[in-house]
Design a protein around this motif. Structure first.
Motif, short mmCIF file in Angstrom:
data_model
loop_
_atom_site.label_atom_id
_atom_site.label_comp_id
_atom_site.label_asym_id
_atom_site.label_seq_id
_atom_site.Cartn_x
_atom_site.Cartn_y
_atom_site.Cartn_z
N LEU A 194 39.59 20.82 54.23
CA LEU A 194 38.79 19.60 54.31
C LEU A 194 38.91 18.96 55.69
CD1 LEU A 194 37.15 17.28 52.92
CD2 LEU A 194 39.37 16.25 52.40
N LEU A 240 35.86 18.52 58.29
CA LEU A 240 35.46 17.19 58.74
C LEU A 240 35.39 17.12 60.27
CD1 LEU A 240 37.30 14.63 56.44
CD2 LEU A 240 34.84 14.79 56.84
N TYR A 285 28.05 13.89 48.11
CA TYR A 285 29.15 14.49 48.87
C TYR A 285 30.03 13.44 49.55
CZ TYR A 285 27.43 19.09 47.80
OH TYR A 285 27.07 20.22 47.12
N LEU A 303 33.90 13.60 48.98
CA LEU A 303 34.79 13.51 50.14
C LEU A 303 35.88 12.46 49.91
CD1 LEU A 303 35.41 14.16 53.17
CD2 LEU A 303 33.88 12.27 53.74
N GLY A 314 34.07 19.39 53.71
CA GLY A 314 34.16 18.75 55.01
C GLY A 314 32.94 19.01 55.88
N PHE A 348 29.71 16.94 55.58
CA PHE A 348 29.70 15.56 56.07
C PHE A 348 29.51 15.60 57.58
CE2 PHE A 348 31.40 11.20 56.58
CZ PHE A 348 30.65 10.59 55.59
#
Length: 355
Positions: free
Chosen positions: A41, A45, A152, A156, A254, A257
């Motif tokens: 993740l 990100l 999402y 997240l 991740g 986003f």
């Protein structure tokens, strides 16, 4: 030119994987629950927000990861727990309906933001089945892009907060679930065969029966049958495969986003964050109700009622010693209820206002 772009893309993907592995090793050293999921993740990100070009986990990789997680959890299914859930079916059903109503209220609150229709707000906040809800949103009259971002964003936040909640609130320690998958039983060759049979039979069967999340649930069902019947002879999914599967799931969340997604949600971001946090807190309250009415532990009830983030839930349950059978049963029941009720909700929310 195309060859150069291909090599650049491969280098980009390789760098993200290296970062994910490094984050996983660091988090594991810090005894963080579900280190591979959280490491993936974090890497996703960083790349999603910093990169100019969109990068995604290939669909085949996601399918494989979901299927392997299904095999891992299928080996944890316990008949006694399923029987206990059957005795507490009314409490579980009422909490599931309560979650549906809570997310529907959250969706209606999103109407406070200009430009978000009732059906878009509701679909963006429905807990569970993010990919399925997003896929059907356009057909049912919602803004597909906004629904995807809201869904999402919720996933997240859940994935980020879950290890913290498990550690700080419930005192979960990494590895509390006992030996890592694959350290017991007849060894990794039998584990590979067990996984291969579960996936090869479960995935097409689930697709034939149109079961939601077919890779996960199909493999899980076959793996559970093999385990409960004794045909698996104690075989388990090898630990490295489970680690890779959760790392890919974390990466996928991740990478979804991106800066583009921030622009899509725009001015609605503060309201969306507040509403999502409210949903998470409200579902935690429903978890407390589930604890009081069923005798489930506080950790089991919290994980069972978390509004989405199924793979993070399974990773935390697996790593933290929670009752994975109970958690999964409640989560899957809610998944079916949410997906089946979505068309009815869309029809109700799109009805014309009375003159």
């Amino acid at each position: 030119m195309s060859g150069t772009r291909r090599w650049a893309g491969l280098g980009d993907a390789a760098s993200v994987l290296v970062l994910a592995v490094a984050a996983t090793v660091l988090l594991d050293a810090l005894d963080t629950p579900s280190p591979s999921l959280f490491g993936g993740l974090l890497a996703g990100l960083v790349r999603g927000l910093a990169g100019r070009r969109r990068l995604t986990v290939p669909r085949s990789g996601m399918t494989a990861a979901q299927a392997l997680i299904g095999v891992s959890v299928g080996g944890l299914v316990d008949v006694d727990t399923l029987a206990a859930i059957g005795q507490d079916w009314l409490a579980v059903l009422l909490v599931t309906i309560g979650t549906l109503l809570l997310t529907l209220l959250a969706g209606l609150l999103m109407r406070l933001q200009p430009g978000i229709s009732p059906v878009t707000g509701a679909f963006g906040m429905i807990a569970g089945g993010a990919s399925g809800i997003t896929a059907m949103s356009r057909e049912l009259g919602a803004d597909e892009r906004m629904v995807a971002v809201l869904q999402y964003l919720r996933v997240l936040l859940i994935v980020v907060l879950m290890p913290l909640a498990a550690t700080v609130v419930f005192g979960v320690e990494s590895g509390a679930g006992g030996p890592v998958t694959g350290e017991a039983g007849p060894g990794w060759p039998a584990g590979l065969l067990y996984a291969a049979v579960s996936v090869a039979v479960g995935l097409p069967l689930a697709r034939l029966l149109r079961i939601p999340v077919p890779a996960l649930l199909g493999s899980l069902l076959v793996a559970a049958v093999l385990d409960l019947s004794g045909l698996s002879r104690g075989a388990q999914l090898p630990a490295p495969l489970e680690t890779v599967a959760f790392l890919l799931i974390g990466l996928a969340v991740g990478l979804n986003f991106t800066r583009e997604s921030l622009r899509t949600i725009g001015r609605a971001l503060p309201l969306a964050l507040a509403v999502i946090v409210g949903v998470i807190v409200g579902c935690a309250g429903l978890g407390a109700v589930l604890t009081l009415t069923t005798g489930a532990s506080a950790l089991d009830a919290y994980l069972a009622t978390t509004p989405g983030g199924l793979y993070a839930v399974l990773a935390t349950a697996r790593d933290g010693g929670a009752d994975a059978t109970f958690v999964l049963a409640v989560q899957v029941l809610r998944l079916f209820v949410m997906l089946l009720s979505a068309p009815l909700l869309a029809r109700w929310l799109r009805r014309p206002d009375p003159a």
